[in-house]
Scaffold this motif. Structure first.
Motif, PDB file in Angstrom:
ATOM      1  N   ARG A  26      -5.107   6.974   9.850  1.00 25.30           N
ATOM      2  CA  ARG A  26      -4.237   7.280   8.509  1.00 25.30           C
ATOM      3  C   ARG A  26      -2.859   6.667   8.875  1.00 25.30           C
ATOM      4  N   ARG A  27      -2.258   7.052   9.846  1.00 21.95           N
ATOM      5  CA  ARG A  27      -0.846   6.480  10.117  1.00 21.95           C
ATOM      6  C   ARG A  27      -0.936   5.011   9.991  1.00 21.95           C
ATOM      7  N   ILE A  29      -2.912   2.881   8.289  1.00 25.42           N
ATOM      8  CA  ILE A  29      -3.186   2.554   7.050  1.00 25.42           C
ATOM      9  C   ILE A  29      -1.806   2.780   6.037  1.00 25.42           C
ATOM     10  N   GLU A  30      -1.267   3.899   6.324  1.00 26.96           N
ATOM     11  CA  GLU A  30       0.183   4.123   5.673  1.00 26.96           C
ATOM     12  C   GLU A  30       1.093   3.020   6.009  1.00 26.96           C
ATOM     13  N   SER A  33       0.309  -0.178   4.343  1.00 30.93           N
ATOM     14  CA  SER A  33       0.547  -0.189   2.971  1.00 30.93           C
ATOM     15  C   SER A  33       2.017  -0.525   2.786  1.00 30.93           C
ATOM     16  N   ARG A  34       2.751   0.197   3.717  1.00 32.82           N
ATOM     17  CA  ARG A  34       4.343   0.050   3.287  1.00 32.82           C
ATOM     18  C   ARG A  34       4.768  -1.360   3.477  1.00 32.82           C
ATOM     19  N   THR A 282      -4.777   6.511   0.670  1.00 29.09           N
ATOM     20  CA  THR A 282      -4.888   6.200   2.017  1.00 29.09           C
ATOM     21  C   THR A 282      -6.382   6.203   2.461  1.00 29.09           C
ATOM     22  N   ARG A 283      -6.806   7.692   2.012  1.00 29.98           N
ATOM     23  CA  ARG A 283      -8.487   7.872   2.386  1.00 29.98           C
ATOM     24  C   ARG A 283      -9.251   6.565   1.922  1.00 29.98           C
ATOM     25  N   ARG A 285      -8.581   3.598   1.076  1.00 26.21           N
ATOM     26  CA  ARG A 285      -8.563   2.471   1.921  1.00 26.21           C
ATOM     27  C   ARG A 285      -9.371   2.684   3.202  1.00 26.21           C
ATOM     28  N   ALA A 286      -9.227   4.062   3.857  1.00 26.54           N
ATOM     29  CA  ALA A 286      -9.852   4.283   5.173  1.00 26.54           C
ATOM     30  C   ALA A 286     -11.272   4.232   4.989  1.00 26.54           C
TER      31      ALA A 286
END
Length: 298
Positions: A26-27, A29-30, A33-34, A282-283, A285-286
DNA sequence: TCGCGCAAAGCAC
DNA sequence: GTGCTTTGCGCGA
Protein backbone atom coordinates in the motif's frame (compact mmCIF):
# COMPACT_ATOMS: atom_id res chain seq x y z
CA UNK A 1 -4.55 -14.07 -25.32
CA UNK A 2 -5.43 -17.06 -23.22
CA UNK A 3 -7.99 -15.42 -21.02
CA UNK A 4 -10.21 -18.44 -20.68
CA UNK A 5 -7.47 -20.89 -19.92
CA UNK A 6 -7.27 -21.83 -16.27
CA UNK A 7 -4.73 -19.75 -14.47
CA UNK A 8 -1.96 -21.93 -13.17
CA UNK A 9 -1.41 -20.84 -9.60
CA UNK A 10 2.14 -20.00 -8.71
CA UNK A 11 3.49 -21.78 -5.66
CA UNK A 12 3.12 -18.65 -3.61
CA UNK A 13 -0.58 -18.57 -4.46
CA UNK A 14 -1.54 -22.01 -3.26
CA UNK A 15 -2.89 -20.28 -0.21
CA UNK A 16 -3.88 -16.73 0.57
CA UNK A 17 -1.14 -14.24 -0.25
CA UNK A 18 0.59 -13.08 2.91
CA UNK A 19 -1.53 -10.37 4.55
CA UNK A 20 1.50 -8.89 6.26
CA UNK A 21 2.86 -7.65 2.95
CA UNK A 22 -0.13 -5.46 2.17
CA UNK A 23 0.99 -2.57 4.37
CA UNK A 24 4.21 -2.26 2.38
CA UNK A 25 2.40 -2.76 -0.92
CA UNK A 26 0.00 0.00 0.00
CA UNK A 27 2.79 2.44 0.86
CA UNK A 28 4.50 1.54 -2.41
CA UNK A 29 1.39 2.29 -4.47
CA UNK A 30 0.83 5.54 -2.61
CA UNK A 31 4.41 6.58 -3.24
CA UNK A 32 4.24 5.71 -6.92
CA UNK A 33 0.92 7.51 -7.35
CA UNK A 34 2.52 10.62 -5.92
CA UNK A 35 5.86 10.42 -7.70
CA UNK A 36 5.08 8.69 -10.97
CA UNK A 37 5.91 11.78 -13.01
CA UNK A 38 9.57 11.50 -12.07
CA UNK A 39 9.77 7.78 -12.97
CA UNK A 40 11.34 6.71 -9.69
CA UNK A 41 13.88 3.91 -9.71
CA UNK A 42 13.51 0.89 -7.45
CA UNK A 43 16.12 2.41 -5.19
CA UNK A 44 14.13 5.63 -4.87
CA UNK A 45 10.89 3.77 -4.24
CA UNK A 46 12.55 1.69 -1.53
CA UNK A 47 13.83 4.82 0.11
CA UNK A 48 10.44 6.50 -0.21
CA UNK A 49 8.62 3.67 1.58
CA UNK A 50 11.35 3.16 4.12
CA UNK A 51 12.25 -0.45 3.33
CA UNK A 52 15.47 -2.00 2.07
CA UNK A 53 15.44 -2.63 -1.67
CA UNK A 54 15.78 -6.38 -1.26
CA UNK A 55 12.92 -6.54 1.18
CA UNK A 56 10.66 -4.49 -1.08
CA UNK A 57 11.45 -6.74 -4.01
CA UNK A 58 10.80 -9.88 -1.98
CA UNK A 59 7.49 -8.51 -0.71
CA UNK A 60 6.27 -7.58 -4.19
CA UNK A 61 7.17 -11.02 -5.47
CA UNK A 62 5.42 -12.76 -2.61
CA UNK A 63 2.34 -10.59 -2.77
CA UNK A 64 1.81 -10.02 -6.49
CA UNK A 65 4.21 -12.49 -8.07
CA UNK A 66 5.77 -9.62 -9.99
CA UNK A 67 9.18 -8.06 -10.32
CA UNK A 68 9.34 -4.50 -8.99
CA UNK A 69 9.44 -3.17 -12.53
CA UNK A 70 6.36 -5.12 -13.62
CA UNK A 71 4.57 -4.15 -10.43
CA UNK A 72 5.29 -0.46 -10.96
CA UNK A 73 3.84 -0.76 -14.44
CA UNK A 74 0.75 -2.55 -13.22
CA UNK A 75 -0.21 0.19 -10.79
CA UNK A 76 0.57 3.28 -12.83
CA UNK A 77 -2.09 5.44 -14.36
CA UNK A 78 -1.59 4.09 -17.83
CA UNK A 79 -2.29 0.53 -16.81
CA UNK A 80 -6.06 0.88 -16.90
CA UNK A 81 -5.79 2.62 -20.25
CA UNK A 82 -3.84 -0.31 -21.62
CA UNK A 83 -6.42 -2.73 -20.27
CA UNK A 84 -9.19 -0.81 -22.03
CA UNK A 85 -7.25 -0.74 -25.27
CA UNK A 86 -6.88 -4.52 -25.13
CA UNK A 87 -10.64 -4.81 -25.03
CA UNK A 88 -12.65 -7.56 -23.47
CA UNK A 89 -12.45 -11.07 -24.87
CA UNK A 90 -15.50 -12.03 -26.88
CA UNK A 91 -18.02 -14.19 -25.15
CA UNK A 92 -18.00 -17.63 -26.63
CA UNK A 93 -21.26 -19.35 -27.40
CA UNK A 94 -20.93 -21.96 -24.69
CA UNK A 95 -20.77 -19.23 -22.11
CA UNK A 96 -23.64 -17.23 -23.53
CA UNK A 97 -26.06 -20.14 -23.28
CA UNK A 98 -24.80 -21.20 -19.89
CA UNK A 99 -26.22 -18.21 -18.11
CA UNK A 100 -27.78 -20.29 -15.38
CA UNK A 101 -24.45 -21.81 -14.40
CA UNK A 102 -21.59 -20.20 -12.59
CA UNK A 103 -20.38 -17.01 -14.18
CA UNK A 104 -17.52 -18.62 -16.04
CA UNK A 105 -15.87 -15.52 -17.33
CA UNK A 106 -15.13 -14.46 -13.82
CA UNK A 107 -12.30 -16.58 -12.63
CA UNK A 108 -13.71 -16.83 -9.16
CA UNK A 109 -16.53 -18.96 -10.62
CA UNK A 110 -19.28 -17.21 -8.82
CA UNK A 111 -22.79 -18.54 -8.60
CA UNK A 112 -25.12 -15.74 -7.72
CA UNK A 113 -28.69 -15.34 -6.69
CA UNK A 114 -30.50 -12.08 -6.20
CA UNK A 115 -32.66 -11.30 -3.25
CA UNK A 116 -36.22 -10.42 -4.22
CA UNK A 117 -37.15 -6.73 -4.30
CA UNK A 118 -39.65 -7.36 -1.52
CA UNK A 119 -37.00 -8.76 0.74
CA UNK A 120 -34.78 -5.82 -0.07
CA UNK A 121 -37.47 -3.29 0.73
CA UNK A 122 -37.92 -4.86 4.15
CA UNK A 123 -34.36 -3.67 4.85
CA UNK A 124 -33.26 -7.12 5.79
CA UNK A 125 -36.08 -7.89 8.17
CA UNK A 126 -35.91 -11.54 9.08
CA UNK A 127 -32.51 -11.88 7.46
CA UNK A 128 -30.03 -13.81 9.59
CA UNK A 129 -26.51 -12.59 8.94
CA UNK A 130 -23.17 -13.73 10.27
CA UNK A 131 -20.13 -11.52 10.06
CA UNK A 132 -16.54 -11.31 11.14
CA UNK A 133 -13.12 -9.82 10.45
CA UNK A 134 -10.02 -11.54 9.13
CA UNK A 135 -6.73 -10.46 7.60
CA UNK A 136 -6.51 -10.71 3.83
CA UNK A 137 -4.20 -9.66 1.01
CA UNK A 138 -5.84 -6.23 0.78
CA UNK A 139 -5.84 -5.54 4.48
CA UNK A 140 -8.26 -6.26 7.28
CA UNK A 141 -11.38 -7.69 5.69
CA UNK A 142 -15.01 -7.82 6.79
CA UNK A 143 -17.11 -10.72 5.56
CA UNK A 144 -20.90 -10.96 5.87
CA UNK A 145 -22.88 -14.01 4.83
CA UNK A 146 -26.23 -15.76 5.03
CA UNK A 147 -26.95 -19.47 4.80
CA UNK A 148 -27.37 -18.95 1.04
CA UNK A 149 -23.94 -17.51 0.48
CA UNK A 150 -21.61 -14.57 0.87
CA UNK A 151 -23.50 -11.25 0.99
CA UNK A 152 -20.84 -8.67 1.82
CA UNK A 153 -17.10 -8.12 1.66
CA UNK A 154 -15.47 -4.88 2.75
CA UNK A 155 -12.26 -3.48 4.19
CA UNK A 156 -11.42 -1.90 7.48
CA UNK A 157 -8.87 0.91 7.50
CA UNK A 158 -7.68 2.55 10.69
CA UNK A 159 -7.64 6.01 9.14
CA UNK A 160 -11.22 5.62 8.00
CA UNK A 161 -12.87 4.57 11.21
CA UNK A 162 -11.59 1.00 11.44
CA UNK A 163 -13.79 -2.00 12.17
CA UNK A 164 -16.65 -0.01 13.62
CA UNK A 165 -17.02 2.12 10.51
CA UNK A 166 -16.69 -0.79 8.10
CA UNK A 167 -19.30 -2.75 10.02
CA UNK A 168 -21.74 0.16 10.27
CA UNK A 169 -21.32 0.89 6.57
CA UNK A 170 -22.11 -2.72 5.71
CA UNK A 171 -24.83 -3.62 8.20
CA UNK A 172 -26.50 -0.25 7.61
CA UNK A 173 -27.64 -1.64 4.29
CA UNK A 174 -29.87 -4.13 6.08
CA UNK A 175 -30.73 -2.35 9.32
CA UNK A 176 -33.41 -4.80 10.37
CA UNK A 177 -31.33 -7.92 9.88
CA UNK A 178 -29.98 -9.91 12.77
CA UNK A 179 -26.20 -10.19 12.80
CA UNK A 180 -24.02 -12.53 14.80
CA UNK A 181 -20.24 -12.29 14.99
CA UNK A 182 -18.16 -15.24 13.80
CA UNK A 183 -14.51 -14.43 13.12
CA UNK A 184 -13.57 -18.04 12.45
CA UNK A 185 -16.22 -18.24 9.74
CA UNK A 186 -14.98 -14.96 8.30
CA UNK A 187 -11.44 -16.34 8.10
CA UNK A 188 -12.77 -19.27 6.06
CA UNK A 189 -14.59 -16.98 3.65
CA UNK A 190 -11.63 -14.64 3.23
CA UNK A 191 -9.28 -17.56 2.58
CA UNK A 192 -11.70 -18.98 0.02
CA UNK A 193 -12.15 -15.72 -1.87
CA UNK A 194 -8.49 -14.75 -2.09
CA UNK A 195 -6.95 -18.16 -2.87
CA UNK A 196 -6.79 -18.50 -6.65
CA UNK A 197 -6.01 -22.19 -6.23
CA UNK A 198 -9.54 -22.60 -4.89
CA UNK A 199 -11.28 -20.82 -7.76
CA UNK A 200 -12.82 -23.88 -9.36
CA UNK A 201 -15.82 -24.31 -11.60
CA UNK A 202 -16.93 -27.43 -9.81
CA UNK A 203 -17.00 -25.58 -6.49
CA UNK A 204 -18.45 -22.17 -7.35
CA UNK A 205 -18.53 -19.51 -4.70
CA UNK A 206 -22.11 -18.89 -3.66
CA UNK A 207 -23.03 -15.26 -3.28
CA UNK A 208 -26.25 -13.37 -2.60
CA UNK A 209 -26.79 -10.02 -4.26
CA UNK A 210 -29.07 -7.90 -2.13
CA UNK A 211 -30.04 -4.65 -3.80
CA UNK A 212 -32.55 -2.89 -6.02
CA UNK A 213 -33.36 -4.33 -9.40
CA UNK A 214 -31.12 -1.81 -11.16
CA UNK A 215 -28.21 -2.40 -8.79
CA UNK A 216 -28.41 -6.16 -9.15
CA UNK A 217 -28.40 -5.84 -12.94
CA UNK A 218 -25.26 -3.74 -12.75
CA UNK A 219 -23.53 -6.11 -10.33
CA UNK A 220 -24.38 -9.15 -12.44
CA UNK A 221 -22.88 -7.42 -15.44
CA UNK A 222 -19.68 -6.78 -13.50
CA UNK A 223 -19.32 -10.51 -12.92
CA UNK A 224 -18.76 -10.91 -16.66
CA UNK A 225 -15.61 -8.79 -16.67
CA UNK A 226 -12.75 -11.28 -16.65
CA UNK A 227 -9.90 -11.22 -14.21
CA UNK A 228 -7.27 -8.64 -14.98
CA UNK A 229 -9.45 -6.83 -17.52
CA UNK A 230 -11.19 -3.48 -17.33
CA UNK A 231 -14.40 -2.03 -18.69
CA UNK A 232 -16.03 1.40 -18.57
CA UNK A 233 -19.11 2.75 -16.79
CA UNK A 234 -20.65 3.73 -20.12
CA UNK A 235 -20.20 0.30 -21.63
CA UNK A 236 -21.81 -1.32 -18.59
CA UNK A 237 -24.70 1.12 -18.98
CA UNK A 238 -25.10 0.17 -22.62
CA UNK A 239 -24.99 -3.54 -21.85
CA UNK A 240 -27.76 -3.43 -19.26
CA UNK A 241 -29.97 -1.49 -21.67
CA UNK A 242 -29.65 1.96 -20.14
CA UNK A 243 -27.11 3.69 -22.38
CA UNK A 244 -27.71 7.11 -20.83
CA UNK A 245 -27.32 5.91 -17.30
CA UNK A 246 -23.56 5.78 -16.97
CA UNK A 247 -23.64 8.01 -13.94
CA UNK A 248 -26.33 5.92 -12.30
CA UNK A 249 -24.16 2.90 -13.07
CA UNK A 250 -21.32 4.61 -11.26
CA UNK A 251 -23.52 5.08 -8.23
CA UNK A 252 -24.64 1.45 -8.32
CA UNK A 253 -21.08 0.22 -8.75
CA UNK A 254 -20.19 2.29 -5.70
CA UNK A 255 -22.88 0.55 -3.69
CA UNK A 256 -21.54 -2.90 -4.47
CA UNK A 257 -21.57 -4.79 -1.16
CA UNK A 258 -19.21 -7.54 -2.33
CA UNK A 259 -15.90 -5.88 -2.91
CA UNK A 260 -13.50 -7.87 -5.08
CA UNK A 261 -15.94 -10.76 -5.61
CA UNK A 262 -18.16 -8.49 -7.67
CA UNK A 263 -15.26 -6.84 -9.45
CA UNK A 264 -16.18 -3.18 -9.23
CA UNK A 265 -12.45 -2.41 -9.26
CA UNK A 266 -12.44 -3.42 -12.94
CA UNK A 267 -14.69 -0.53 -13.95
CA UNK A 268 -12.91 2.67 -14.91
CA UNK A 269 -13.72 5.89 -16.73
CA UNK A 270 -13.72 5.97 -20.49
CA UNK A 271 -10.37 7.77 -20.47
CA UNK A 272 -8.80 5.07 -18.35
CA UNK A 273 -8.91 7.22 -15.22
CA UNK A 274 -9.81 5.09 -12.23
CA UNK A 275 -12.34 7.74 -11.08
CA UNK A 276 -13.10 6.39 -7.64
CA UNK A 277 -13.38 3.48 -5.26
CA UNK A 278 -15.42 3.06 -2.12
CA UNK A 279 -12.47 1.56 -0.26
CA UNK A 280 -9.82 3.93 -1.62
CA UNK A 281 -8.14 4.34 -4.99
CA UNK A 282 -4.95 2.82 -3.63
CA UNK A 283 -6.78 -0.43 -3.00
CA UNK A 284 -8.30 -0.33 -6.49
CA UNK A 285 -4.80 -0.02 -7.93
CA UNK A 286 -3.60 -2.83 -5.68
CA UNK A 287 -6.34 -5.14 -6.92
CA UNK A 288 -5.62 -4.39 -10.56
CA UNK A 289 -1.90 -4.90 -9.91
CA UNK A 290 -2.49 -8.15 -8.06
CA UNK A 291 -4.67 -9.46 -10.88
CA UNK A 292 -2.07 -8.44 -13.41
CA UNK A 293 0.37 -10.63 -11.53
CA UNK A 294 -2.03 -13.57 -11.71
CA UNK A 295 -2.37 -13.23 -15.45
CA UNK A 296 1.25 -12.48 -16.21
CA UNK A 297 3.42 -14.48 -13.82
CA UNK A 298 7.04 -13.65 -14.43
C1' DT B 1 -30.79 16.19 -3.33
C1' DC B 2 -26.39 13.16 -4.39
C1' DG B 3 -22.91 10.27 -6.83
C1' DC B 4 -16.90 5.66 -8.46
C1' DG B 5 -19.84 9.63 -15.54
C1' DC B 6 -19.66 11.71 -20.16
C1' DA B 7 -18.73 14.85 -23.83
C1' DA B 8 -18.15 19.31 -25.43
C1' DA B 9 -16.08 23.60 -24.74
C1' DG B 10 -12.64 26.51 -22.95
C1' DC B 11 -7.99 27.29 -21.67
C1' DA B 12 -2.91 26.61 -21.13
C1' DC B 13 1.04 24.99 -22.65
C1' DG C 1 -1.56 19.19 -31.24
C1' DT C 2 -2.11 17.29 -26.19
C1' DG C 3 -3.78 17.62 -21.55
C1' DC C 4 -6.36 19.66 -17.90
C1' DT C 5 -10.60 21.94 -15.88
C1' DT C 6 -15.42 23.56 -16.31
C1' DT C 7 -20.17 23.12 -17.75
C1' DG C 8 -24.47 21.06 -18.69
C1' DC C 9 -26.75 16.97 -19.17
C1' DG C 10 -28.01 12.60 -17.67
C1' DC C 11 -29.60 8.73 -14.57
C1' DG C 12 -31.67 6.00 -10.36
C1' DA C 13 -32.23 6.03 -5.30
Amino acid sequence: MTLHAPIAPRPAFEEVPPPGDYALVRRTIEFISREYRSQPSLCEVAEGVGAPEAELEAALRRWAGLSPKAFLQAVTLDHARRLLAEGLPLLDAAIEVGLSGPSRLHDLFVKHEAMSPGAHKAKGEGLALRYGFADGPFGRTLAVWTERGLAGLAFSDEERGGDAHALADMLGRWPKAQAERDDAGAADHVARVFSPARWRGDQPLRIVLIGTDFEVRVWQRLLDIPLGCADTYSSVARDIGAPQASRAVGAAVGRNPLSFVVPCHRVVGKSGALTGYHWGLTRKRAMLGWEFGLRHPD
